[in-house]
Design a protein around this motif. Structure first.
Motif, PDB file in Angstrom:
ATOM      1  N   THR A 113       2.542   1.359   1.345  1.00 42.95           N
ATOM      2  CA  THR A 113       3.100   1.903   0.108  1.00 42.95           C
ATOM      3  C   THR A 113       1.921   2.230  -0.797  1.00 42.95           C
ATOM      4  O   THR A 113       1.027   1.398  -0.972  1.00 42.95           O
ATOM      5  CB  THR A 113       3.956   0.825  -0.594  1.00 42.95           C
ATOM      6  OG1 THR A 113       4.673   0.111   0.402  1.00 42.95           O
ATOM      7  CG2 THR A 113       4.888   1.419  -1.613  1.00 42.95           C
ATOM      8  N   LEU A 114       1.941   3.424  -1.364  1.00 45.35           N
ATOM      9  CA  LEU A 114       0.795   3.831  -2.185  1.00 45.35           C
ATOM     10  C   LEU A 114       1.049   3.522  -3.654  1.00 45.35           C
ATOM     11  O   LEU A 114       2.168   3.679  -4.148  1.00 45.35           O
ATOM     12  CB  LEU A 114       0.528   5.332  -2.004  1.00 45.35           C
ATOM     13  CG  LEU A 114      -0.462   5.694  -0.883  1.00 45.35           C
ATOM     14  CD1 LEU A 114      -0.029   5.136   0.451  1.00 45.35           C
ATOM     15  CD2 LEU A 114      -0.679   7.199  -0.808  1.00 45.35           C
ATOM     16  N   SER A 115       0.003   3.122  -4.340  1.00 40.21           N
ATOM     17  CA  SER A 115       0.105   2.929  -5.784  1.00 40.21           C
ATOM     18  C   SER A 115       0.227   4.319  -6.423  1.00 40.21           C
ATOM     19  O   SER A 115      -0.130   5.326  -5.782  1.00 40.21           O
ATOM     20  CB  SER A 115      -1.159   2.243  -6.300  1.00 40.21           C
ATOM     21  OG  SER A 115      -2.245   3.139  -6.158  1.00 40.21           O
ATOM     22  N   PRO A 116       0.704   4.432  -7.665  1.00 37.30           N
ATOM     23  CA  PRO A 116       0.832   5.751  -8.303  1.00 37.30           C
ATOM     24  C   PRO A 116      -0.494   6.515  -8.301  1.00 37.30           C
ATOM     25  O   PRO A 116      -0.519   7.716  -8.012  1.00 37.30           O
ATOM     26  CB  PRO A 116       1.277   5.417  -9.727  1.00 37.30           C
ATOM     27  CG  PRO A 116       1.913   4.066  -9.624  1.00 37.30           C
ATOM     28  CD  PRO A 116       1.245   3.360  -8.487  1.00 37.30           C
ATOM     29  N   GLU A 117      -1.625   5.812  -8.551  1.00 36.71           N
ATOM     30  CA  GLU A 117      -2.917   6.528  -8.578  1.00 36.71           C
ATOM     31  C   GLU A 117      -3.263   7.056  -7.195  1.00 36.71           C
ATOM     32  O   GLU A 117      -3.752   8.181  -7.040  1.00 36.71           O
ATOM     33  CB  GLU A 117      -4.077   5.620  -9.031  1.00 36.71           C
ATOM     34  CG  GLU A 117      -3.943   4.978 -10.395  1.00 36.71           C
ATOM     35  CD  GLU A 117      -3.027   3.761 -10.360  1.00 36.71           C
ATOM     36  OE1 GLU A 117      -3.351   2.800  -9.625  1.00 36.71           O
ATOM     37  OE2 GLU A 117      -1.980   3.773 -11.053  1.00 36.71           O
ATOM     38  N   ALA A 118      -2.982   6.221  -6.169  1.00 38.39           N
ATOM     39  CA  ALA A 118      -3.298   6.644  -4.805  1.00 38.39           C
ATOM     40  C   ALA A 118      -2.438   7.851  -4.442  1.00 38.39           C
ATOM     41  O   ALA A 118      -2.914   8.833  -3.854  1.00 38.39           O
ATOM     42  CB  ALA A 118      -3.060   5.494  -3.839  1.00 38.39           C
ATOM     43  N   GLU A 119      -1.182   7.753  -4.810  1.00 33.61           N
ATOM     44  CA  GLU A 119      -0.234   8.833  -4.528  1.00 33.61           C
ATOM     45  C   GLU A 119      -0.751  10.148  -5.141  1.00 33.61           C
ATOM     46  O   GLU A 119      -0.744  11.201  -4.502  1.00 33.61           O
ATOM     47  CB  GLU A 119       1.114   8.452  -5.153  1.00 33.61           C
ATOM     48  CG  GLU A 119       2.245   9.410  -4.877  1.00 33.61           C
ATOM     49  CD  GLU A 119       3.207   8.854  -3.812  1.00 33.61           C
ATOM     50  OE1 GLU A 119       3.417   7.622  -3.805  1.00 33.61           O
ATOM     51  OE2 GLU A 119       3.718   9.648  -3.018  1.00 33.61           O
ATOM     52  N   GLN A 120      -1.228  10.018  -6.379  1.00 34.88           N
ATOM     53  CA  GLN A 120      -1.732  11.188  -7.087  1.00 34.88           C
ATOM     54  C   GLN A 120      -2.952  11.777  -6.361  1.00 34.88           C
ATOM     55  O   GLN A 120      -3.037  13.005  -6.164  1.00 34.88           O
ATOM     56  CB  GLN A 120      -2.148  10.771  -8.494  1.00 34.88           C
ATOM     57  CG  GLN A 120      -1.940  11.866  -9.495  1.00 34.88           C
ATOM     58  CD  GLN A 120      -2.308  11.350 -10.887  1.00 34.88           C
ATOM     59  OE1 GLN A 120      -2.686  10.191 -11.079  1.00 34.88           O
ATOM     60  NE2 GLN A 120      -2.212  12.227 -11.856  1.00 34.88           N
ATOM     61  N   ALA A 121      -3.868  10.924  -5.954  1.00 33.57           N
ATOM     62  CA  ALA A 121      -5.080  11.384  -5.281  1.00 33.57           C
ATOM     63  C   ALA A 121      -4.735  12.078  -3.966  1.00 33.57           C
ATOM     64  O   ALA A 121      -5.333  13.093  -3.594  1.00 33.57           O
ATOM     65  CB  ALA A 121      -6.026  10.212  -5.044  1.00 33.57           C
ATOM     66  N   VAL A 122      -3.754  11.533  -3.270  1.00 39.50           N
ATOM     67  CA  VAL A 122      -3.344  12.114  -1.993  1.00 39.50           C
ATOM     68  C   VAL A 122      -2.698  13.478  -2.226  1.00 39.50           C
ATOM     69  O   VAL A 122      -3.009  14.458  -1.540  1.00 39.50           O
ATOM     70  CB  VAL A 122      -2.380  11.141  -1.277  1.00 39.50           C
ATOM     71  CG1 VAL A 122      -1.625  11.831  -0.168  1.00 39.50           C
ATOM     72  CG2 VAL A 122      -3.158   9.946  -0.735  1.00 39.50           C
ATOM     73  N   LYS A 123      -1.812  13.514  -3.227  1.00 43.64           N
ATOM     74  CA  LYS A 123      -1.136  14.806  -3.514  1.00 43.64           C
ATOM     75  C   LYS A 123      -2.166  15.854  -3.886  1.00 43.64           C
ATOM     76  O   LYS A 123      -2.078  17.020  -3.487  1.00 43.64           O
ATOM     77  CB  LYS A 123      -0.126  14.619  -4.656  1.00 43.64           C
ATOM     78  CG  LYS A 123       1.039  13.714  -4.284  1.00 43.64           C
ATOM     79  CD  LYS A 123       2.369  14.496  -4.290  1.00 43.64           C
ATOM     80  CE  LYS A 123       3.465  13.750  -3.552  1.00 43.64           C
ATOM     81  NZ  LYS A 123       4.048  12.668  -4.354  1.00 43.64           N
ATOM     82  N   ALA A 124      -3.186  15.403  -4.664  1.00 48.35           N
ATOM     83  CA  ALA A 124      -4.198  16.355  -5.128  1.00 48.35           C
ATOM     84  C   ALA A 124      -4.971  16.945  -3.951  1.00 48.35           C
ATOM     85  O   ALA A 124      -5.459  18.072  -4.020  1.00 48.35           O
ATOM     86  CB  ALA A 124      -5.152  15.659  -6.098  1.00 48.35           C
TER      87      ALA A 124
END
Ligand code: GLU
Length: 478
Positions: free
Chosen positions: A392-403
């Protein structure tokens, strides 16, 4: 009794004979383990012998299970004994509970010299006398109540069914001196020492007596033991002197204390070898740490026992209490973990891995996590990350991945579909598709694959994953 001097000389000719003499009343405590280690090293430093003697005459407090655990813990630490339980020789048996006949001969020798007498005082009477002494500001010591009972009086009490202890008659007005190997010259007045018990009411030999007699009979030349025994030494020298037995050189090693300066105990956390062992500490980490605890001057490098023995020096034993600090132990643990062979690391961490994992995957995982692990529990989260469900990704990780974008992950997933859990191939495909390099290239991959921005080297972690795992995790973002 005959031949004791020749026994001592013979032992000396072969180098020192030392011993570890635990009472099997509990688990092997770190302090005792260090005492065992120092005696082992002192013997091995000069090609001598290290003996193990189980001091189990106190039937109520001793326990065969504790003895078995002690032997196992000492063996685990690598402190092999040259003679002792399971390695009997002509000086044995090495369980004091089996040496009653020998003690009896020495008791009789003292009796025939009038050096001992029966004492009928009850524990309650003794306690009351001690309290009265303390109340009047005197140090508690046996008041000599039964010292001069007449033979008829002794007979009368025995006839009443009273079972006496046997006390050693401490000669008055003597100065007792010896040179302690650690603390230097020591001097005690015999008048400060009350007559002490050498045989319990049940007939068993008491510590002051059998400990000293056995050292002499076993040819022990040097005794390193806890500082709490320093004040016992003049009593033991008296017993040995009365029996005409040779005395070993005694050295009293400082106590191990916790960070608050109080003797190390349960409230400081783990204190027994068993506890540290069960938490996954290595024997070599413990021995390296204990070797430095109160013994100065050794270089900072992981040493095996022969190397420790070469540098061990009684003159380097400190007089101040030794402060136990688990962080220091962890430093040695980390260093020993880095030196494990693949097979050793596998047996250390293998129990954490999913059953049936194929050996190349297990080896890849262990090689990857080993630099990040002090104790097996530190590997546990990585077991979950690599062999459990998608992270499960943290919100920051999720953001970095989406970016990083879907083209990035489409290239990654395509490579994973073709090459499997092969990070270099996946990274090469992403680099070719996006032109990214360095952290820009690797961080989104790391996040998608593990959920964490940091951690062990990524390629072997990915290689250890179940087939299709990299693809599954990367596809989520394609
Ligand atoms: N059995 C004693 C103890 O465990 C031995 C003391 C000594 O080494 O002389 O404390």
């Amino acid at each position: 009794m005959n031949g004791m001097d020749s026994t001592g000389r013979e032992a000396f000719a072969r180098g020192p004979t030392t011993r570890f003499a635990p009472s099997p009343t509990g688990e092997l405590h770190l302090g005792n383990a260090r005492t065992a280690l120092f005696n082992f090293l002192l013997a091995h430093h000069a090609g001598g012998r290290f003996l193990l003697r189980i001091e189990d005459t106190d039937a109520e407090r001793s326990d065969a299970q504790h003895t078995a655990a002690l032997l196992e813990d000492l063996s685990w630490l690598g402190l092999a004994w040259d003679a002792g339980p399971g390695r009997e020789d002509e000086r044995g048996p090495y369980h004091q509970s089996q040496r009653g006949a020998l003690y009896e001969r020495f008791f009789q020798a003292l009796e025939s010299q009038g050096m001992v007498y029966p004492c009928f005082c009850t524990p309650l009477e003794l306690e009351a006398a001690r309290r009265a002494q303390r109340a009047s500001g005197r140090p508690p010591r046996y008041a000599g109540t039964c010292r001069n009972l007449s033979p008829a009086e002794r007979q009368r009490r025995r006839a009443q069914g009273l079972r006496p202890t046997t006390r050693f008659r401490v000669p008055p007005g003597r100065r007792l001196e010896f040179i302690d190997l650690v603390h230097g010259p020591q001097s005690f007045l015999s008048d400060d020492i009350g007559d002490f018990v050498i045989r319990r009411a049940d007939g068993s030999a008491a510590f002051f007596f059998c400990n000293a007699v056995d050292d002499a009979c076993m040819g022990v030349t040097q005794v390193l033991r806890g500082e709490d025994h320093l004040a016992n030494t003049p009593r033991q020298l008296l017993v040995l002197g009365a029996l005409g037995l040779p005395a070993p050189r005694y050295g009293h090693v400082s106590l191990i204390v916790g960070s608050d300066g109080a003797p190390l105990s349960k409230r400081h956390g783990a204190t027994s070898v068993r506890e540290f062992r069960e938490r996954g500490y290595h024997a070599q980490a413990l021995t390296n740490y204990l070797f430095r605890l109160g013994h100065s001057g050794a270089e900072h490098a992981v040493l095996d026992l022969p190397a420790m023995a070469r540098t061990f020096d009684v003159a380097h034993l400190g007089r101040a209490p030794s402060h136990f600090d688990e962080r220091q132990l962890a430093v040695w643990q980390k260093e020993t973990a880095q030196r494990l062979s693949a097979a050793e690391a596998c047996s250390w961490l293998g129990a954490l891995l999913p059953p049936g994992l194929d050996p190349p995957a297990a080896n890849a995982f262990i090689a990857a996590v080993l630099p990040n692990v002090v104790l097996p529990q530190d590997a546990q989260p990585w077991v979950q990350i690599v062999f459990g469900g998608p992270p499960t990704l943290s919100p920051e990780a999720e953001q970095a991945v989406k970016a990083a974008g879907s083209a990035y992950f489409a290239a990654a997933a395509q490579a994973a579909a073709q090459c499997g859990n092969d990070l270099p191939a996946i990274a090469a495909a992403v680099r070719a598709a996006t032109g990214r390099k360095g952290a820009e290239l690797y961080l989104p991959l790391r996040l998608a694959l593990t959920g964490c921005p940091h951690g062990p080297e990524l390629a072997p972690l990915v290689r250890a994953m179940p087939a299709g795992q990299a693809l599954e995790r990367l596809q989520r973002f394609a």
